[in-house]
Design a protein around this motif. Sequence first.
Motif, PDB file in Angstrom:
ATOM      1  N   THR A  41       7.257  13.018 -19.805  1.00  0.00           N
ATOM      2  CA  THR A  41       6.480  13.158 -18.611  1.00  0.00           C
ATOM      3  C   THR A  41       5.367  12.202 -18.714  1.00  0.00           C
ATOM      4  N   SER A  42       4.492  12.180 -19.910  1.00  0.00           N
ATOM      5  CA  SER A  42       3.360  11.357 -19.862  1.00  0.00           C
ATOM      6  C   SER A  42       3.718   9.802 -19.573  1.00  0.00           C
TER       7      SER A  42
ATOM      8  N   SER B 245      -6.267   4.902 -15.294  1.00  0.00           N
ATOM      9  CA  SER B 245      -5.144   4.103 -15.786  1.00  0.00           C
ATOM     10  C   SER B 245      -5.376   3.688 -17.127  1.00  0.00           C
ATOM     11  N   GLY B 246      -6.578   3.288 -17.179  1.00  0.00           N
ATOM     12  CA  GLY B 246      -6.930   2.783 -18.846  1.00  0.00           C
ATOM     13  C   GLY B 246      -6.750   4.097 -19.657  1.00  0.00           C
ATOM     14  N   ALA B 247      -7.301   5.456 -19.277  1.00  0.00           N
ATOM     15  CA  ALA B 247      -7.128   6.521 -20.179  1.00  0.00           C
ATOM     16  C   ALA B 247      -5.691   7.026 -20.261  1.00  0.00           C
ATOM     17  N   LEU B 248      -5.164   7.090 -19.032  1.00  0.00           N
ATOM     18  CA  LEU B 248      -3.749   7.336 -19.085  1.00  0.00           C
ATOM     19  C   LEU B 248      -2.821   6.703 -19.973  1.00  0.00           C
ATOM     20  N   THR B 249      -2.947   5.298 -20.009  1.00  0.00           N
ATOM     21  CA  THR B 249      -1.952   4.724 -21.162  1.00  0.00           C
ATOM     22  C   THR B 249      -2.037   5.085 -22.378  1.00  0.00           C
TER      23      THR B 249
ATOM     24  N   GLN C 164      -5.232  15.864 -21.960  1.00  0.00           N
ATOM     25  CA  GLN C 164      -4.587  15.954 -21.068  1.00  0.00           C
ATOM     26  C   GLN C 164      -4.887  16.530 -19.706  1.00  0.00           C
ATOM     27  N   GLY C 165      -5.661  17.536 -19.659  1.00  0.00           N
ATOM     28  CA  GLY C 165      -6.446  18.148 -18.574  1.00  0.00           C
ATOM     29  C   GLY C 165      -7.361  17.400 -18.076  1.00  0.00           C
ATOM     30  N   GLY C 166      -8.100  16.676 -18.915  1.00  0.00           N
ATOM     31  CA  GLY C 166      -9.275  15.764 -18.373  1.00  0.00           C
ATOM     32  C   GLY C 166      -8.733  14.644 -17.685  1.00  0.00           C
ATOM     33  N   ILE C 167      -7.489  14.007 -18.253  1.00  0.00           N
ATOM     34  CA  ILE C 167      -6.927  13.026 -17.509  1.00  0.00           C
ATOM     35  C   ILE C 167      -6.437  13.341 -16.067  1.00  0.00           C
ATOM     36  N   ALA C 168      -5.834  14.494 -16.280  1.00  0.00           N
ATOM     37  CA  ALA C 168      -5.328  14.983 -14.820  1.00  0.00           C
ATOM     38  C   ALA C 168      -6.000  15.052 -13.765  1.00  0.00           C
ATOM     39  N   GLY C 169      -7.422  15.455 -14.169  1.00  0.00           N
ATOM     40  CA  GLY C 169      -8.665  15.891 -13.362  1.00  0.00           C
ATOM     41  C   GLY C 169      -9.023  14.460 -12.860  1.00  0.00           C
ATOM     42  N   LEU C 170      -9.301  13.306 -13.770  1.00  0.00           N
ATOM     43  CA  LEU C 170      -9.552  12.071 -13.176  1.00  0.00           C
ATOM     44  C   LEU C 170      -8.461  11.562 -12.274  1.00  0.00           C
ATOM     45  N   GLY C 171      -7.345  11.924 -12.777  1.00  0.00           N
ATOM     46  CA  GLY C 171      -6.065  11.619 -11.615  1.00  0.00           C
ATOM     47  C   GLY C 171      -6.289  12.128 -10.379  1.00  0.00           C
ATOM     48  N   LEU C 172      -6.553  13.276  -9.901  1.00  0.00           N
ATOM     49  CA  LEU C 172      -6.924  13.903  -9.023  1.00  0.00           C
ATOM     50  C   LEU C 172      -8.030  13.180  -8.178  1.00  0.00           C
TER      51      LEU C 172
ATOM     52  N   LEU D  31       0.989  -0.911   0.027  1.00  0.00           N
ATOM     53  CA  LEU D  31       0.008   0.214  -0.035  1.00  0.00           C
ATOM     54  C   LEU D  31       0.993   1.244   0.146  1.00  0.00           C
ATOM     55  N   VAL D  32       1.999   1.170   0.692  1.00  0.00           N
ATOM     56  CA  VAL D  32       2.987   2.445   0.905  1.00  0.00           C
ATOM     57  C   VAL D  32       3.343   2.526  -0.773  1.00  0.00           C
ATOM     58  N   ALA D  33       3.707   1.307  -1.267  1.00  0.00           N
ATOM     59  CA  ALA D  33       4.358   1.642  -2.750  1.00  0.00           C
ATOM     60  C   ALA D  33       3.256   2.121  -3.781  1.00  0.00           C
ATOM     61  N   MET D  34       1.992   1.452  -3.652  1.00  0.00           N
ATOM     62  CA  MET D  34       0.758   2.038  -4.347  1.00  0.00           C
ATOM     63  C   MET D  34       0.478   3.326  -4.278  1.00  0.00           C
ATOM     64  N   LEU D  35       0.441   3.799  -3.161  1.00  0.00           N
ATOM     65  CA  LEU D  35      -0.113   5.139  -2.841  1.00  0.00           C
ATOM     66  C   LEU D  35       0.908   6.141  -3.280  1.00  0.00           C
ATOM     67  N   THR D  36       2.107   6.010  -2.859  1.00  0.00           N
ATOM     68  CA  THR D  36       3.091   6.874  -3.129  1.00  0.00           C
ATOM     69  C   THR D  36       3.519   6.848  -4.680  1.00  0.00           C
ATOM     70  N   LEU D  37       3.488   5.867  -5.384  1.00  0.00           N
ATOM     71  CA  LEU D  37       3.859   5.755  -6.840  1.00  0.00           C
ATOM     72  C   LEU D  37       2.649   6.334  -7.693  1.00  0.00           C
ATOM     73  N   THR D  38       1.477   5.748  -7.231  1.00  0.00           N
ATOM     74  CA  THR D  38       0.324   6.527  -8.034  1.00  0.00           C
ATOM     75  C   THR D  38       0.158   7.979  -7.897  1.00  0.00           C
ATOM     76  N   GLN D  39       0.211   8.445  -6.722  1.00  0.00           N
ATOM     77  CA  GLN D  39       0.288   9.875  -6.212  1.00  0.00           C
ATOM     78  C   GLN D  39       1.272  10.617  -7.004  1.00  0.00           C
ATOM     79  N   ILE D  40       2.581  10.058  -7.337  1.00  0.00           N
ATOM     80  CA  ILE D  40       3.684  10.614  -8.097  1.00  0.00           C
ATOM     81  C   ILE D  40       3.054  10.667  -9.634  1.00  0.00           C
ATOM     82  N   GLY D  41       2.602   9.633  -9.978  1.00  0.00           N
ATOM     83  CA  GLY D  41       2.237   9.319 -11.363  1.00  0.00           C
ATOM     84  C   GLY D  41       1.236  10.502 -11.631  1.00  0.00           C
ATOM     85  N   VAL D  42       0.072  10.443 -10.704  1.00  0.00           N
ATOM     86  CA  VAL D  42      -0.916  11.708 -11.034  1.00  0.00           C
ATOM     87  C   VAL D  42      -0.230  12.861 -10.976  1.00  0.00           C
ATOM     88  N   GLY D  43       0.623  13.393 -10.105  1.00  0.00           N
ATOM     89  CA  GLY D  43       1.549  14.543 -10.120  1.00  0.00           C
ATOM     90  C   GLY D  43       2.167  14.766 -11.468  1.00  0.00           C
ATOM     91  N   ALA D  44       2.549  13.855 -12.119  1.00  0.00           N
ATOM     92  CA  ALA D  44       3.283  13.792 -13.414  1.00  0.00           C
ATOM     93  C   ALA D  44       2.201  14.332 -14.486  1.00  0.00           C
TER      94      ALA D  44
END
Lengths: 738, 518
Positions: free
Chosen positions: B292-293, B340-344, B363-371, B265-278
């Motif tokens: 970056t994508s 993650s589907g859209a992001l790919t 790009q903006g829509g996907i970032a919003g979905l990430g948030l 969970l530590v890895a999942m949360l940290t990595l996905t959140q960094i990914g969303v940040g990217a």
Amino acid sequence: MLFTNKKNSLFRRWNGPLTKDLLQKPAQYGLGKTPEKVTPDATTQSICGFCATGCNLKIHLKNGEAVNLSPETNYPVNMGMACPKGWEALSPLSSPDRATTPLLRNSHGEMEVSSWQNASQEFATRFKEIQSKYGKDSVAFISTGQIPFEEMGLLGAFAKFGMGVSHGDGNTRQCMATSVMAYKQSFGFDAPPYTYQDFEESDVLVFCGANPCIAHPIMWQRVVNNKRDPKIIVVDPRATETAQCATHHYPIKPKADLTLYYALAHCIVRDQRIDHSYLDQHTQGFEEFFEFLTDYAPEKIAPKTGLSVSQIEEFARLVSEPGKRVSFWWTMGINQSYEGVRSAQAIINLCLMTGNIGKPGTGANSITGQCNAMGSRLFSNTTNLLGGHDFKNDRHRQKIADILEIDVEKIPSENSWAYDQIIEGIGNDKIKGLWIIATNTAHSWINQKEFTEKLRSKLEFLVVQDMYATTETAQLADLILPAAGWGEKDGCFINSERRIGTIKAVKRPPGEALSDFRIFRLLAHAYGVGEMFRKWDTPEAVFQILKKCTKGQPCDITGIDSYKTLNKAGGIQWPFPVGTELRGSNQRRLFENGKFYHSNGKARFLFSAPAQKLAEEPCKDYPFILLTGRGTSSQWHTQTRTQSSDVLRKLYPHEVYVEMHPRDAEKIGIKDREKALISSRRGQIYAQVYLAPTMQEGQLFLPMHYREVNQLTHASFDPFSRQPSYKASAVNITAPLS
Amino acid sequence: MSCSSTSLEKSLYSDLNLIDQLLGEQQQLQTPVATFAKEHSSLPDQEQYYRTLIPSSQPQEGQQYAFEVELDKCTSCKACVTACHSLNGLDENETWRDVGTLLGGEEAPGWQQTITSACHHCIDPECLNGCPVAAYDKDPVTGIVRHLDDQCIGCQYCVLKCPYDVPKYNPAKGIVRKCDMCYSRLNEGEAPACVQACPNEAIKIVTIDVAEKTRQGFRKEGFLIGAPSPHLSLPSTIYKGRNLPKSAHSASQKDVHPEHGHWPLVAMLTLTQIGVGASLAIPFLQSSTFITSLISVVFVIAGLGLGVCHLGRPMGVWRFFLGLKTSWLSREFAIFGAYSGALTFLPIITFFFPDFSYLRLIQGGIAGLGLLAVFTSIMIYVDTNRPFWKFSYTATKFYGTSFAATFALLSLWSDSLLFPSLFTLVMITKLGLEIQGTRKSNSPEWSPAQHSAKVLLGPLRCLFRARIIMGIAALLLMGAIPLVAFSFLLLSELLERITFFKAVYHPRMPGIATHSHH
């Protein structure tokens, strides 16, 4: 039907392999539902091998081997209940720490796997060498209250009559010796008078230095069953689990019991609440006791006890209420004391003077510790000659020699040394070889370091016979003999209310482990005295021999035919001479006719002035009094067995802890859960501090189960019983260096 | 000479004979078994004792079954724990009932009380509400909360959700298991194992009025002083028979015991959140959008992949939609799935159609979905009602990780001082919040916040220090060498997330200390 069997759908899995894992199935044999994976195809019964309550456990068998157990409902002791140790009794058998082959220390000091052939020869050769060099008595044994009495009898007979040693004792010295001696002197025989039914029949129950809620939970069950709205009095420095359930808790100063009970007797005499007719007919020595009591007015001695005058007066009234049935129950708070015998007799005196003995719901009742301490008292051939006889009595020796068909000269005419004297004997080079069976001296003996650090090296040969090769004591051994444990052998235990019951072999021991019985047979053979024990070939054969030894004794059990009789009856309490009939609920108490075992049939008032000081008084350097005792219901003694059950381990703290009052901790600057340094004149240990408002200030409590604890205890002994006084040592506690 | 050698041989021979005989005898079991096996009887023997301890009829409308514990009869024998273990056939180290101690009182010597507890078969079970795959069922008639072992995916969210620490994870089986009030015994008029086994008849099964118990629960009453408040899940158990002092508290309250670290969970949360940040940085970038994508995809997919390692039985995850109504974990599965589907597709679109007119919008829509996905992650923890995981803390930490990554990447690809400054702001906020949280460690009154502070400054002090130091290093280096700073950021955030799990106060019933920490 509350639940219908729901069917699996695509979206919800109500059934499947994981659900099946916990499926239950109605079992037969009087059981309800049991887990399907361990449905029994037969059951048998066995008396629990932990404490002296003597609960009967119904063993669930599959293909002849135990797969589970549950407490037996139809048994007059436990009525379908057991404490956690009983429920988990099978778990310690599969511990990875089990000894599976004999182990012999080689010339490099390492333990090496050996064969029984080698091990038994080594046992005989080495001990014979020592005996020929230093004399027969230079070898001694220390035994246990944890094995069937058939094994105790064979051990005692082989060691004393076969090997020719004089000195053997048991770990029962650490728990029961005081009661033995108190009863012997007062009643003329070691005879706890009660039956468990008395818990239910009493109006006033006094628990003296006893915490049955956790130490004997299944006896406490009977107290809860008492329908007479009883007064429950607890005398204990700590507000224990039992004190929490009491109607009256008297938090005395440690070791103030003796003084307190004399004060109670003083009040009772002063208020004329004594049973004159009982005193006249059935006791002797009351006049002297009457004189003696004048010095014990509560006003005078209250400060010594830690109680107020009004508390003492109230206590005295409660235990002498005319027409009320009063019973006293004690355990280690009384027994483990430098004046324990007199303390126990002070309780006996209270019962005698108020006529509270030999009647339902009464009695001066010592609750026993180990599952077969009572067996060892009759059959271990240590303090007493087999069957509760006297080594010094010519007639007794001849009687036993005749029954055993041995030369009377083989029977020592002197008493054995007590445990502490054997230990002392190592120190002054009298004992050079020691054989320890099913006990853990290096953990449990008082002032532990004396034995482990100073004395071990003086022994030329140390043999340890145990289920585990990993006990603190086994690690010091030159030879380890792997023993089968409870559940892997047959025989009998005697419980606290004198009830004899059987244990059964329901598991195969690991590797080459053998029952202690079989080990003794093999060793006797190797010692060249196998012929002497030709007839001692099975536990039941030995039962028959020992039975004969009790003929005519207060503990006569000649009326018990066989193990089968015991199983059918639901256990049988001694005495049971030929011709005895079992009545109704199978509960019998002693002294109903007022006849005691002294030659004049009278009980004796025995007393002497209490010591002025504790054996080790607190002082400036060691200002705290250290109490020790049982920690939880899931821990047993030195934990060799209970620590190998995962479930039991969950139920107690894993590391040593010390309980202290929050105000003491605040004064010293120790916080809850910190590790503190506890030191005595003998050693120092670290323990985690538990702040416990149940403690009194100035006192610390350490549970005895942790190996460090007895590094601190002060070795003092009762002069009559030689029982060690574990419960009051002077110590200091300091905050950890930060 | 020959004579003595013969006798020695003879003796050896007989020794071996005897040893073989003894070893052989020792392995025999059947004789006593056959002799003493007992016959079948119709009712269980124990029925005579438990007959009065279970209800004689099933609950009516508006009622349910509950455990009732008489405190003055519970004297710390703990037989209930072992009986439950043995009669339910649990694994060697598995227990469904626990026993603890309450301490209190002002006088010396004072007061203590043993507390036995199993599942409280809550009126509004938090385990059930949190389960993403409907592996819990509250029986409509009895109110018993059952766990469906074959439905469970081993996500352990119920372990976090239960205020009483009841469901226990069984790593060998990959699922959670818990007390089912021995429903199959009750079904046939038999008492549950604990009820059968209590020597003092302290545990009973009774029928309770659900509405009344609910009212009490919402008023935070009618349960047990020293135990977590009943208002969250409305536990059905009744404790009675002894008045408890107001000062009553769990004997294990002061244990400074770190909770499970849950590394996946530590890895999942940290990595996905960094990914969303990217992915959040992409709309603001003039160049390097492809790389970056790609970074975003790699972090998110790696995070989700490692997150799967947390599940004991991941094959059943597809049933996640069963919990959408009440479980934030279901919602996280759903939103992260979509995200993650859209992001790919983002790197593909960015690479092949760099001039696509709606690219910024996508790009903006996907970032919003990430948030939004990170929001579901936050709510998973907020919904456990633990003070250390309250919304302000968790949102600052989780979104902080995303924003820190955003600004770090923007700093990497641009020369503007704005982004390192924003990065500094985010990190100071995060580190400040964490350091401020430890100030409670010396307050005289115990609180969950104090527990967390003590864990951070006690058993976790090295970890916590490393987190702060690396965080500061990332902060200082971001202006100068952003790539090194980014590595420090990654490590530092992973450490922060370990402390997030380990320093939380896990509410539970009064306990005993089985481990010591110093």
